[in-house]
Design an enzyme around this catalytic site. Structure first.
Site, PDB file in Angstrom:
ATOM      1  N   LYS A 173      59.090  11.009  22.440  1.00  0.00           N
ATOM      2  CA  LYS A 173      57.730  10.734  22.922  1.00  0.00           C
ATOM      3  C   LYS A 173      56.825  11.938  22.680  1.00  0.00           C
ATOM      4  O   LYS A 173      57.251  13.085  22.832  1.00  0.00           O
ATOM      5  CB  LYS A 173      57.766  10.385  24.420  1.00  0.00           C
ATOM      6  CG  LYS A 173      58.573   9.129  24.725  1.00  0.00           C
ATOM      7  CD  LYS A 173      58.707   8.882  26.210  1.00  0.00           C
ATOM      8  CE  LYS A 173      59.592   9.912  26.869  1.00  0.00           C
ATOM      9  NZ  LYS A 173      59.925   9.549  28.283  1.00  0.00           N
ATOM     10  N   THR A 204      49.320  10.984  35.286  1.00  0.00           N
ATOM     11  CA  THR A 204      50.333  10.472  34.335  1.00  0.00           C
ATOM     12  C   THR A 204      51.722  10.458  34.969  1.00  0.00           C
ATOM     13  O   THR A 204      52.727  10.401  34.266  1.00  0.00           O
ATOM     14  CB  THR A 204      50.379  11.368  33.079  1.00  0.00           C
ATOM     15  OG1 THR A 204      50.755  12.697  33.515  1.00  0.00           O
ATOM     16  CG2 THR A 204      49.042  11.407  32.368  1.00  0.00           C
ATOM     17  N   GLY A 206      55.004   9.291  36.093  1.00  0.00           N
ATOM     18  CA  GLY A 206      55.791   8.078  35.883  1.00  0.00           C
ATOM     19  C   GLY A 206      55.563   7.392  34.546  1.00  0.00           C
ATOM     20  O   GLY A 206      56.055   6.290  34.306  1.00  0.00           O
ATOM     21  N   THR A 207      54.849   8.051  33.630  1.00  0.00           N
ATOM     22  CA  THR A 207      54.609   7.398  32.328  1.00  0.00           C
ATOM     23  C   THR A 207      55.910   7.140  31.570  1.00  0.00           C
ATOM     24  O   THR A 207      56.082   6.093  30.950  1.00  0.00           O
ATOM     25  CB  THR A 207      53.697   8.279  31.451  1.00  0.00           C
ATOM     26  OG1 THR A 207      54.147   9.633  31.549  1.00  0.00           O
ATOM     27  CG2 THR A 207      52.254   8.189  31.875  1.00  0.00           C
ATOM     28  N   GLY A 208      56.836   8.094  31.660  1.00  0.00           N
ATOM     29  CA  GLY A 208      58.092   7.917  30.927  1.00  0.00           C
ATOM     30  C   GLY A 208      58.953   6.811  31.508  1.00  0.00           C
ATOM     31  O   GLY A 208      59.545   6.008  30.782  1.00  0.00           O
ATOM     32  N   CYS A 209      58.998   6.762  32.861  1.00  0.00           N
ATOM     33  CA  CYS A 209      59.770   5.691  33.531  1.00  0.00           C
ATOM     34  C   CYS A 209      59.200   4.333  33.147  1.00  0.00           C
ATOM     35  O   CYS A 209      59.917   3.379  32.850  1.00  0.00           O
ATOM     36  CB  CYS A 209      59.667   5.860  35.039  1.00  0.00           C
ATOM     37  SG  CYS A 209      60.086   7.494  35.623  1.00  0.00           S
TER      38      CYS A 209
END
Ligand SMILES: Nc1ncnc2c1ncn2[C@@H]1O[C@H](COP(=O)(O)OP(=O)(O)OP(=O)(O)O)[C@@H](O)[C@H]1O
Ligand SMILES: Cc1ncc(CO)c(N)n1
Length: 259
Positions: A173, A204, A206-209
């Site tokens: 990412k 931002t 929690g964007t990856g979760c």
């Protein structure tokens, strides 16, 4: 009804972890089951406490789920210890789980370590090889491939290195210090850049979760990995554009905007 199992930690602030996963899976019209690896006392400013479940209790949760509602896809988020990682790997093999997405959570957005130092090796050795795709952010990619990443070329080189020890695909990412939103999918020897417009939004958390759960939803529905990643990218960009502003730190996304 397609189902997705999330195996992750609880984020008391609701923006990341199990809470973000369940909101994302529900927003995609799928049914979410969850096995919790740890409770965290956290909010938009940081992580203030972590209480892990025991390996036995995590195994019990996984048995309950797989014996009753078999998941069409599995997303794995925060797993803070080697013992818990081993339980998950054993159970995924025992139940022949499919469409496994591993988000190798190591540090929270607020900078707190969520994976014990000695657990990285276990993550690499036992869990990552079971994944159809892993979704490291830039700092996590640097840990996994032991190299600094300063540009797109470094991302491509890192993805190839990581693919050497996982049988699946790698989604490196973008963002962070690269200050962009361009992600790189490396699958079966092919690079595919999935670019995004950087959205100036300090919230931002929690964007990856959210992205990895959205990818699992696509795989659960039978979409290809590339299509699942592209759809998940659209979803995360929309959640960022929806601009929720809660808390005194880097707040959560608006998962409930309409796709
Ligand atoms: N400001 C932004 N604008 C647009 N897309 C972004 C922005 N920040 C992150 N993204 C995208 O969000 C997705 C998640 O990437 P990110 O690096 O934030 O994950 P992460 O650090 O693992 O998140 P977290 O640990 O908070 O869950 C990627 O597709 C990334 O490109
Ligand atoms: C429980 C949990 N999982 C993942 C993240 C990633 O940011 C977080 N902050 N908290």
């Amino acid at each position: 009804m397609k189902t997705v199992l999330t195996i992750a930690g609880s984020d008391s602030s609701g923006g990341a972890g199990i809470q973000a996963d369940i909101k994302t899976i529900t927003a995609h019209g799928l049914y979410a089951m969850s096995a919790i690896t740890a409770l965290t006392a956290q909010n938009t400013t940081g992580v203030y406490g972590i209480m892990e479940v025991t390996p036995e209790f995590l195994a019990n949760q996984l048995d309950c789920i797989f014996k009753d509602i078999y998941p069409d896809a599995v997303k794995i988020g925060m797993v803070s210890s080697a013992a818990l990682i081993e339980v998950i790997a054993d159970k995924l093999k025992e139940y022949k789980a499919a469409h496994i997405v591993v988000d190798p959570v190591m540090v929270s957005t607020s900078g707190s370590r969520l994976l014990a130092e000695d657990a990285s090796k276990t993550l690499i050795k036992t869990l990552i090889p079971l994944a159809q795709v892993i979704t490291p952010n830039i700092p996590e990619t640097e840990v996994l491939c032991k190299m600094d990443i300063k540009n797109a070329g470094d991302m491509e080189q890192a993805a190839v290195k990581i693919a050497e020890f996982t049988k699946g695909a790698v989604l490196v990412k973008g963002g962070h210090d690269l200050n962009d939103a361009n992600d790189l999918l490396y699958e079966a020897g092919t690079f595919e850049w999935i670019n995004g417009e950087r959205i100036e939004n300090p919230n931002t958390h929690g964007t990856g979760c959210t992205l990895s759960s959205a990818i699992a939803c696509g795989l659960a529905k039978g979409d290809t990995l590339s299509d699942s990643v592209k759809a998940a990218k659209e979803y995360i960009s929309g959640a960022l554009r929806a601009g929720l502003n809660l808390g005194h730190g880097s707040g959560p996304l608006n998962h409930m905007f309409r796709i």
